[in-house]
Design a protein around this motif. Structure first.
Motif: not given
Length: 184
Positions: A58-65, A119-126
């Motif tokens: 939703a806000d781009g897939v980060s490395v952490e996600e 949960t995956v989305a929240a790994v770098d902050g939701l």
């Protein structure tokens, strides 16, 4: 209207060599680590992973996600070749309705998908965008608002615990997730 996520998964699975597909199905069936005895087919696992990527994106897939998504696929025993298909998948034209139609409404599987995706989305902050998408997904799945609120709050805590590497808290939150999912 065709479901772009389900159609891409089916087309990919149909393109695989029969031996490769059967081996992947057997690996998922025999080795997938899921809470409370939840069983997903190979097709459902790939659709789940794409749903996770859709919400986290939703806000781009980060490395952490992306790392968390890969870990989820490893825990599901999805072979590397099939993981690459999910990572490379772009949900162009995909909608929340597509994700919502992947699993039966108001079901244990639907709640599990909402939990995993958030949960995956929240790994770098939701982010606000991810939370909005998660709430819309929960509503689309026909899940009660109170359950969605609890699963999203849980995912926020789990994502934070995972990002900090707090194994003890992750294990405790996993036990809580089993309880939350048993409400469906």
């Amino acid at each position: 209207m065709a479901n772009s996520i389900a159609a891409s998964t089916r087309a990919y699975l149909d393109s695989l060599d029969v031996t490769v597909r059967e081996a992947a199905e057997a690996a998922v069936r025999a080795n997938s680590v899921r809470v409370s005895g939840l069983e997903l087919s190979l097709e459902e696992e790939l659709n789940l992973a794409k749903a996770v990527k859709f919400v986290a994106g939703a806000d781009g897939v980060s490395v952490e996600e992306l790392t968390a998504l890969k870990f989820l696929m490893i825990m599901a025993s999805i072979p590397n070749e099939l993981q690459k298909h999910v990572v490379d998948h772009e949900a162009v034209g995909g909608t929340l309705d597509d994700v919502g139609r992947l699993f039966p409404p108001a079901s244990h599987k639907a709640a599990y998908v909402l939990s995993g995706a958030t949960t995956v989305a929240a790994v770098d902050g939701l982010s606000a965008e991810e939370e909005t998408k998660a709430r819309q997904l929960g509503a689309g799945f026909g899940l009660e608002t109170a359950l969605c609120d609890a699963l999203i709050a849980h995912a926020r805590a789990m994502g934070l615990a995972m990002s900090r590497g707090d194994r003890e808290l992750v294990e405790e939150l996993e036990r809580l997730r089993v309880v939350l999912l048993s409400r469906v």
